[in-house]
Write an enzyme that holds these catalytic residues in place. Structure first.
Site, PDB file in Angstrom:
ATOM      1  N   ASN A 126      74.563  54.379  35.676  1.00  0.00           N
ATOM      2  CA  ASN A 126      74.589  52.915  35.663  1.00  0.00           C
ATOM      3  C   ASN A 126      75.258  52.461  34.369  1.00  0.00           C
ATOM      4  O   ASN A 126      74.673  52.589  33.292  1.00  0.00           O
ATOM      5  CB  ASN A 126      73.142  52.397  35.767  1.00  0.00           C
ATOM      6  CG  ASN A 126      73.053  50.896  35.635  1.00  0.00           C
ATOM      7  OD1 ASN A 126      74.074  50.194  35.646  1.00  0.00           O
ATOM      8  ND2 ASN A 126      71.841  50.397  35.503  1.00  0.00           N
ATOM      9  N   CYS A 129      74.459  48.663  31.654  1.00  0.00           N
ATOM     10  CA  CYS A 129      73.483  48.391  30.592  1.00  0.00           C
ATOM     11  C   CYS A 129      74.195  47.894  29.345  1.00  0.00           C
ATOM     12  O   CYS A 129      75.299  48.350  29.037  1.00  0.00           O
ATOM     13  CB  CYS A 129      72.730  49.648  30.218  1.00  0.00           C
ATOM     14  SG  CYS A 129      72.211  50.593  31.612  1.00  0.00           S
ATOM     15  N   GLY A 243      73.863  43.584  49.678  1.00  0.00           N
ATOM     16  CA  GLY A 243      73.444  42.695  50.767  1.00  0.00           C
ATOM     17  C   GLY A 243      73.313  43.341  52.125  1.00  0.00           C
ATOM     18  O   GLY A 243      73.291  42.643  53.143  1.00  0.00           O
TER      19      GLY A 243
HETATM   20  C1  LIG Z   1      64.622  44.289  41.454  1.00  0.00           C
HETATM   21  C2  LIG Z   1      65.900  45.040  41.283  1.00  0.00           C
HETATM   22  C3  LIG Z   1      65.983  46.077  40.341  1.00  0.00           C
HETATM   23  C4  LIG Z   1      67.178  46.795  40.174  1.00  0.00           C
HETATM   24  N1  LIG Z   1      67.225  47.819  39.263  1.00  0.00           N
HETATM   25  C5  LIG Z   1      68.360  48.563  39.154  1.00  0.00           C
HETATM   26  C6  LIG Z   1      68.421  49.689  38.260  1.00  0.00           C
HETATM   27  O1  LIG Z   1      67.440  50.051  37.604  1.00  0.00           O
HETATM   28  N2  LIG Z   1      69.598  50.372  38.165  1.00  0.00           N
HETATM   29  C7  LIG Z   1      70.711  50.029  38.918  1.00  0.00           C
HETATM   30  O2  LIG Z   1      71.754  50.676  38.806  1.00  0.00           O
HETATM   31  N3  LIG Z   1      70.664  48.979  39.774  1.00  0.00           N
HETATM   32  C8  LIG Z   1      69.534  48.253  39.915  1.00  0.00           C
HETATM   33  N4  LIG Z   1      69.490  47.207  40.797  1.00  0.00           N
HETATM   34  C9  LIG Z   1      70.691  46.878  41.601  1.00  0.00           C
HETATM   35  C10 LIG Z   1      70.593  47.466  43.012  1.00  0.00           C
HETATM   36  O3  LIG Z   1      70.479  48.877  42.983  1.00  0.00           O
HETATM   37  C11 LIG Z   1      71.822  47.053  43.863  1.00  0.00           C
HETATM   38  O4  LIG Z   1      73.003  47.561  43.265  1.00  0.00           O
HETATM   39  C12 LIG Z   1      71.954  45.533  43.987  1.00  0.00           C
HETATM   40  O5  LIG Z   1      70.684  44.937  44.153  1.00  0.00           O
HETATM   41  C13 LIG Z   1      72.843  45.122  45.168  1.00  0.00           C
HETATM   42  O6  LIG Z   1      72.320  45.589  46.389  1.00  0.00           O
HETATM   43  P1  LIG Z   1      71.427  44.657  47.384  1.00  0.00           P
HETATM   44  O7  LIG Z   1      72.203  43.388  47.591  1.00  0.00           O
HETATM   45  O8  LIG Z   1      71.259  45.481  48.635  1.00  0.00           O
HETATM   46  O9  LIG Z   1      70.130  44.408  46.687  1.00  0.00           O
HETATM   47  C14 LIG Z   1      68.316  46.458  40.965  1.00  0.00           C
HETATM   48  C15 LIG Z   1      68.213  45.426  41.905  1.00  0.00           C
HETATM   49  C16 LIG Z   1      67.039  44.718  42.085  1.00  0.00           C
HETATM   50  C17 LIG Z   1      66.975  43.624  43.115  1.00  0.00           C
END
Ligand SMILES: Cc1cc2nc3c(=O)[nH]c(=O)nc-3n(C[C@H](O)[C@H](O)[C@H](O)COP(=O)(O)O)c2cc1C
Length: 303
Positions: A126, A129, A243
């Site tokens: 990731n 950060c 999404g």
């Molecule tokens: C509550 C929450 C915590 C997340 N924590 C991380 C994380 O620790 N590391 C990371 O790379 N992405 C993190 N993400 C991003 C998700 O892995 C993903 O890339 C992003 O939510 C888009 O996908 P979605 O629209 O299906 O949620 C987080 C997302 C959410 C909603």
């Protein structure tokens, strides 16, 4: 029976559905809703070298069609993960991806060295950060800093290395090409978009850090466009994220070029949503007489 298997950086997944980092913990709570063995893979919460308590104040806020979050990478630290969580995860009969965060290159390298010695299948790096040494700007925003962190991690990483891209990068295609040049074995995209919300009664931002990360169905068309553009520009496999809440979304990402997909916010809508997506993909393949995922992968824009 259709064949939903996919290969990702030399690792075989029984289907292309992976749970996204930070939305599935280490799987324990979701295991009460469905057998985790059904999943193509589980991606861990973002791990840092040392334990992190996360941000103060409100951490999750619902918006129209999406979710804003400001968790602040709360996690137990790499050592605790290896001792307490990984043994449980490895028993689930699915592929495990370790999502790794860090605020300095040195921190990333130390975490990777520890994970090298475990049975983790894939590292997902990731790079969203904040880079504390360079004033808090995320590693994944400028191509120069992304190149540096990815190439240094690649030098020590003994596992397949997938780099997770931020949609907040100035140019996501250039960023993807840079990470490929730096040695990434694969890419996953996208992480959350920068967004914010205001409490108009108290006249203050909802989040202590003001800016939070936007995810969920509202980002899907943009994520899909990014996966499409990146898949045409690089030769390494891509995981599509953003999404995805049903099998149609998943198939769209595959047709746009994704080898596998991740489901994030959708897990909060329905804890066994991944199972519905897996069954939906199987049914779609049966109905459309599609024998393998490769048959439809990247068919959009193919000459
Ligand atoms: C509550 C929450 C915590 C997340 N924590 C991380 C994380 O620790 N590391 C990371 O790379 N992405 C993190 N993400 C991003 C998700 O892995 C993903 O890339 C992003 O939510 C888009 O996908 P979605 O629209 O299906 O949620 C987080 C997302 C959410 C909603």
């Amino acid at each position: 029976m259709v064949n939903t298997k996919v290969e990702l950086c030399g690792v075989e997944l029984k289907n292309p559905v992976i749970t996204a980092s930070g939305t599935f913990g280490f799987g324990r709570e979701y295991g009460e809703y469905f057998p985790l063995s059904k999943l193509g893979g589980i991606c861990t919460k973002g791990l840092t070298l040392n334990k992190k308590d996360g941000n103060k104040g409100i951490r999750i806020y619902e918006t129209a069609g999406g979710l804003l979050n400001s968790i602040g990478l709360q996690n137990p630290g790499v050592d605790n993960f290896i001792q307490e969580e990984l043994p449980f995860m490895k028993k689930q009969g699915t592929v495990i991806l370790a999502n790794v965060g860090g605020s300095t290159i040195d921190e990333y390298l130390k975490s990777i060295e520890k994970l090298n010695e475990t049975s983790i299948d894939i590292i997902e790096l990731n790079i969203s950060c904040p880079n504390v040494r360079e004033g808090g700007m995320a590693f994944g925003i400028k191509t120069e800093t992304a190149y540096k962190v990815v190439s240094e991690v690649k030098d020590v990483c003994k596992k397949p290395l997938i780099v997770k891209l931020s949609p907040n990068a100035k140019n996501i295609v250039q960023m993807a090409e840079t990470c490929e040049k730096a040695g990434a074995d694969g890419l996953s995209l996208i992480n959350t978009f920068s967004g914010m919300a205001i409490d108009i009664k108290v006249r203050k931002p909802i989040f202590e850090n003001v800016i939070a990360g936007l995810s969920g169905p509202c980002i899907k068309p943009i994520a899909l466009r990014m996966v499409y553009e990146v898949s045409k520009a690089v030769d390494i496999p891509i995981i599509g994220i953003g999404g995805i809440v049903d099998y149609r979304d998943a198939i769209e990402f595959i047709m746009a070029g994704a080898y596998a997909i991740q489901v994030g916010s959708g897990n909060f809508i329905k804890p066994d949503i991944c199972l519905d997506i897996i069954h939906g993909i199987e049914k779609f393949m049966e109905d459309e007489k599609i024998k393998s995922i490769e048959e439809i992968r990247g068919i959009i824009g193919r000459d």
